[in-house]
Design an enzyme around this catalytic site. Structure first.
Site, PDB file in Angstrom:
ATOM      1  N   CYS A 252      30.384  45.300  37.237  1.00  0.00           N
ATOM      2  CA  CYS A 252      30.057  45.024  35.848  1.00  0.00           C
ATOM      3  C   CYS A 252      28.760  45.746  35.536  1.00  0.00           C
ATOM      4  O   CYS A 252      27.738  45.495  36.164  1.00  0.00           O
ATOM      5  CB  CYS A 252      29.889  43.515  35.656  1.00  0.00           C
ATOM      6  SG  CYS A 252      29.249  43.090  34.040  1.00  0.00           S
TER       7      CYS A 252
ATOM      8  N   ARG B 198      42.862  51.184  35.431  1.00  0.00           N
ATOM      9  CA  ARG B 198      42.198  51.449  34.150  1.00  0.00           C
ATOM     10  C   ARG B 198      40.799  50.803  34.133  1.00  0.00           C
ATOM     11  O   ARG B 198      39.784  51.482  34.178  1.00  0.00           O
ATOM     12  CB  ARG B 198      43.066  50.921  32.985  1.00  0.00           C
ATOM     13  CG  ARG B 198      42.666  51.455  31.615  1.00  0.00           C
ATOM     14  CD  ARG B 198      41.515  50.746  30.971  1.00  0.00           C
ATOM     15  NE  ARG B 198      41.769  49.310  30.799  1.00  0.00           N
ATOM     16  CZ  ARG B 198      40.838  48.445  30.447  1.00  0.00           C
ATOM     17  NH1 ARG B 198      39.594  48.826  30.247  1.00  0.00           N
ATOM     18  NH2 ARG B 198      41.125  47.152  30.336  1.00  0.00           N
ATOM     19  N   ASP B 199      40.760  49.485  34.124  1.00  0.00           N
ATOM     20  CA  ASP B 199      39.480  48.788  33.960  1.00  0.00           C
ATOM     21  C   ASP B 199      38.565  49.030  35.163  1.00  0.00           C
ATOM     22  O   ASP B 199      37.356  49.229  35.005  1.00  0.00           O
ATOM     23  CB  ASP B 199      39.728  47.286  33.777  1.00  0.00           C
ATOM     24  CG  ASP B 199      38.614  46.597  33.006  1.00  0.00           C
ATOM     25  OD1 ASP B 199      37.554  47.206  32.816  1.00  0.00           O
ATOM     26  OD2 ASP B 199      38.794  45.433  32.617  1.00  0.00           O
TER      27      ASP B 199
ATOM     28  N   HIS C 222      37.168  38.406  33.581  1.00  0.00           N
ATOM     29  CA  HIS C 222      36.313  39.000  34.605  1.00  0.00           C
ATOM     30  C   HIS C 222      35.720  37.877  35.442  1.00  0.00           C
ATOM     31  O   HIS C 222      35.731  36.711  35.039  1.00  0.00           O
ATOM     32  CB  HIS C 222      35.214  39.847  33.948  1.00  0.00           C
ATOM     33  CG  HIS C 222      35.702  41.182  33.478  1.00  0.00           C
ATOM     34  ND1 HIS C 222      35.151  42.364  33.876  1.00  0.00           N
ATOM     35  CD2 HIS C 222      36.719  41.518  32.641  1.00  0.00           C
ATOM     36  CE1 HIS C 222      35.782  43.379  33.311  1.00  0.00           C
ATOM     37  NE2 HIS C 222      36.742  42.891  32.544  1.00  0.00           N
TER      38      HIS C 222
ATOM     39  N   HIS D  30      42.573  38.310  29.608  1.00  0.00           N
ATOM     40  CA  HIS D  30      41.925  39.314  30.455  1.00  0.00           C
ATOM     41  C   HIS D  30      40.568  38.743  30.864  1.00  0.00           C
ATOM     42  O   HIS D  30      39.686  38.573  30.031  1.00  0.00           O
ATOM     43  CB  HIS D  30      41.767  40.597  29.628  1.00  0.00           C
ATOM     44  CG  HIS D  30      41.037  41.702  30.311  1.00  0.00           C
ATOM     45  ND1 HIS D  30      41.699  42.723  30.971  1.00  0.00           N
ATOM     46  CD2 HIS D  30      39.718  41.978  30.433  1.00  0.00           C
ATOM     47  CE1 HIS D  30      40.804  43.575  31.464  1.00  0.00           C
ATOM     48  NE2 HIS D  30      39.589  43.145  31.145  1.00  0.00           N
TER      49      HIS D  30
ATOM     50  N   ASN E  73      36.882  42.646  37.310  1.00  0.00           N
ATOM     51  CA  ASN E  73      37.965  41.751  36.909  1.00  0.00           C
ATOM     52  C   ASN E  73      38.182  40.710  37.999  1.00  0.00           C
ATOM     53  O   ASN E  73      37.730  40.877  39.130  1.00  0.00           O
ATOM     54  CB  ASN E  73      39.273  42.544  36.757  1.00  0.00           C
ATOM     55  CG  ASN E  73      39.191  43.585  35.667  1.00  0.00           C
ATOM     56  OD1 ASN E  73      38.925  44.753  35.946  1.00  0.00           O
ATOM     57  ND2 ASN E  73      39.387  43.171  34.439  1.00  0.00           N
TER      58      ASN E  73
HETATM   59 ZN    ZN Z   1      37.827  44.246  31.363  1.00  0.00          ZN
END
Ligand code: ZN
Length: 316
Positions: A246, A16-17, A215, A213, A255
């Site tokens: 990012c 997902r991310d 990063h 969560h 992440n």
């Molecule tokens: Zn994220």
């Protein structure tokens, strides 16, 4: 949520991310192979996609199919992100086990990202909680409200603690099962992690906050994990190969890297349930499906230390 055989839960969010942050669209077959291989390596929770309009995120347009496939894997918690109640309806129809609704604590970011004010997002949370409550008890997904940009926003900078506390409380009142802290922008540091965990627990209760969560945008990802571990958090989001990068920091990883996180925890004697060699091997699937996309991580390059004894195999 950890079971008796693990001390810490690593929640893989790469599908997902990671995938939402890169331009290349991973074919459905590769997503399935990735998810299956990571589950086989011992990962028990994977965020497999997001129910957003395909026009906004074509990378995740096949999320319903990915959920359907992931649901066939025994013992896997299938998590998804939803931006609103409509997305939650689709997630419920697909059979997701866990639904996360992000609420950007920066209202500027919320308006830019979801085109919704805080009050509107809280309304969506209330509607989603009602949808879930109407389901038979054994079909109700776990519902998390995620406090995104909690450690700072690229548009607003630091967000006042009082605002974060108020929004955490609002999400719980709206019917979320728990709230999560999300360092969307990679601004967090270990002191801030400790401060915000205390803050959110103070208003929502200890049981309402178990996950974070993070990063690794500025290299503090694992240091931040340690701070959260010390505070008693047990669920950590991570992405295989730190996939995703990012958008605000070219060249930075996305992440925290699942492989490095699992290595650190196992080295510390904390059981993740994950086989590190099998986990590292999953990178081949991702690399082959995303040619030219950088993958990060130290463990895959350096290998395990001589004589390394992971906590998970000691317990087996
Ligand atoms: Zn994220």
């Amino acid at each position: 949520m950890t079971d008796q055989r693990t001390d810490v839960l690593i929640s893989e969010v790469g599908p997902r991310d990671g995938l939402q942050s890169i331009g290349t669209i991973m074919p459905l077959a590769a997503k399935k192979a990735w998810i299956a291989a990571e589950a086989a390596a011992g990962v028990t929770e994977i965020e497999v996609g997001s129910f957003v309009p395909p026009k906004l995120l074509p990378q995740l347009a096949d999320t319903a199919e990915v959920v359907a496939f992931a649901k066939t894997i025994p013992g896997l918690t299938v998590a998804v992100l939803v931006p609103n109640a409509r997305g939650a309806e689709a997630a419920i129809a697909a059979g997701a086990d866990k639904i996360t609704l992000p609420l950007s604590v920066s209202e500027t970011h919320s308006l830019a990202n979801l085109r919704r004010t805080h009050a509107q997002v809280i309304d969506e949370a209330r509607t989603i909680a009602a949808l879930i409550a109407a389901l038979p008890a054994d079909r109700r997904p776990h519902f998390e409200g995620s406090l995104s940009t909690a450690f700072g926003c690229t548009l607003e900078g630091a967000i006042p603690d009082a605002q974060i506390a108020r929004l955490a409380e609002s999400l719980m009142t709206a019917g979320c099962d728990e709230v999560g802290l999300s360092d969307t922008t990679g601004f967090a540091d270990p002191s801030a992690v400790r401060r915000l965990i205390r803050l959110v627990r103070g208003v929502a209760g200890d049981a309402a906050l178990t996950g974070i969560h993070l990063h690794n945008t500025r290299g503090l990802g694992l240091a931040n994990v340690l701070a959260a571990l010390d505070c008693g958090l047990t669920t950590f989001d991570a992405s295989l190969g730190g996939l995703g990068g990012c958008p605000f920091a070219p060249g930075a990883s996305g992440n925290i890297v699942t492989e490095d996180l699992a290595f650190m925890l196992e080295a510390m004697g904390l059981r993740t349930g994950i086989d590190l060699d099998r986990l590292t091997a999953v990178r081949t699937i991702v690399a082959d499906a995303l040619p030219g996309e950088p993958l990060y991580g130290f463990l895959p390059d350096a290998g395990l230390p001589l004589g390394f004894r992971p906590a998970t195999s000691l317990a087996a």
